[in-house]
Design a protein around this motif. Structure first.
Motif, PDB file in Angstrom:
ATOM      1  N   ARG A  57       1.085   4.306  -2.929  1.00 47.65           N
ATOM      2  CA  ARG A  57       0.723   5.784  -2.606  1.00 47.65           C
ATOM      3  C   ARG A  57       1.896   6.329  -2.872  1.00 47.65           C
ATOM      4  NH1 ARG A  57      -2.232   3.289   1.471  1.00 47.65           N
ATOM      5  NH2 ARG A  57      -4.432   3.456   1.241  1.00 47.65           N
ATOM      6  N   GLN A 115       0.616  -1.336   0.078  1.00 49.01           N
ATOM      7  CA  GLN A 115       0.077  -0.104   0.079  1.00 49.01           C
ATOM      8  C   GLN A 115       0.862   1.158   0.132  1.00 49.01           C
ATOM      9  OE1 GLN A 115      -3.307  -0.132  -0.256  1.00 49.01           O
ATOM     10  NE2 GLN A 115      -3.167  -2.259  -0.229  1.00 49.01           N
ATOM     11  N   MET A 119      -3.294   5.129  -6.322  1.00 45.88           N
ATOM     12  CA  MET A 119      -4.703   4.952  -5.343  1.00 45.88           C
ATOM     13  C   MET A 119      -4.995   3.224  -5.660  1.00 45.88           C
ATOM     14  SD  MET A 119      -4.788   7.651  -3.255  1.00 45.88           S
ATOM     15  CE  MET A 119      -6.236   6.854  -2.430  1.00 45.88           C
TER      16      MET A 119
END
Length: 151
Positions: free
Chosen positions: A42, A38, A47
């Protein structure tokens, strides 16, 4: 009555898919692997889109092994990848057996087992590769879709 719904000839289609192979030494730290993934997304101004997908690829031979990948769709292609990551603009897996599971996460492996039994009973040959889409999950219960590739 609880039921795991099964269907044949389904297609799994994912776009802008970031994949990361999970090494044996990382198996006890899956939450860390997902967090790193994740953060990687980012850090490249992208996203995540949709749920996490777990792919298990069975490698046949004298010593069969399983390779495990985590996959995440993102809103754009990431051009520069760190080692260990792979990006596919389109991932399409056709002609899959499909199972939809809703219930306690402790029993979620029954969806894959039901597909194995279904394939055996209907004499359907599988490749050994399967994709589990974690549609929704809380502490105890979840919804997941399993796609098992057939030959």
């Amino acid at each position: 009555m609880r039921e795991i719904q099964v269907a044949e000839h389904k297609t799994l289609k994912l776009t802008n898919v970031l994949s990361r192979k999970v090494e044996v030494e990382d198996m006890g730290n899956l939450a860390i692997v997902l967090t790193q993934m994740q953060n990687f997304i980012r850090s490249h101004d992208a996203m995540p889109v949709g749920p996490i997908v777990q792919c298990v690829k069975m490698r046949k031979g004298p010593n069969p092994t399983a390779e495990i990948y985590f996959m995440q769709q993102v809103n754009q292609l990431i051009p520069r990848l760190d080692p260990g990551y792979q990006m596919d603009a389109l991932l399409r897996v056709r002609n899959c057996l499909y199972a939809h599971y809703t219930g306690p996460m402790s029993y979620s492996n029954l969806a894959s087992q039901k597909l194995d039994i279904y394939a055996f009973e209907h004499e359907i040959e599988t490749t050994g590769d399967s994709y589990t889409v974690y549609v929704n999950q809380d502490d105890d219960n979840g919804v997941l879709d399993v796609f098992m590739e057939t030959k």
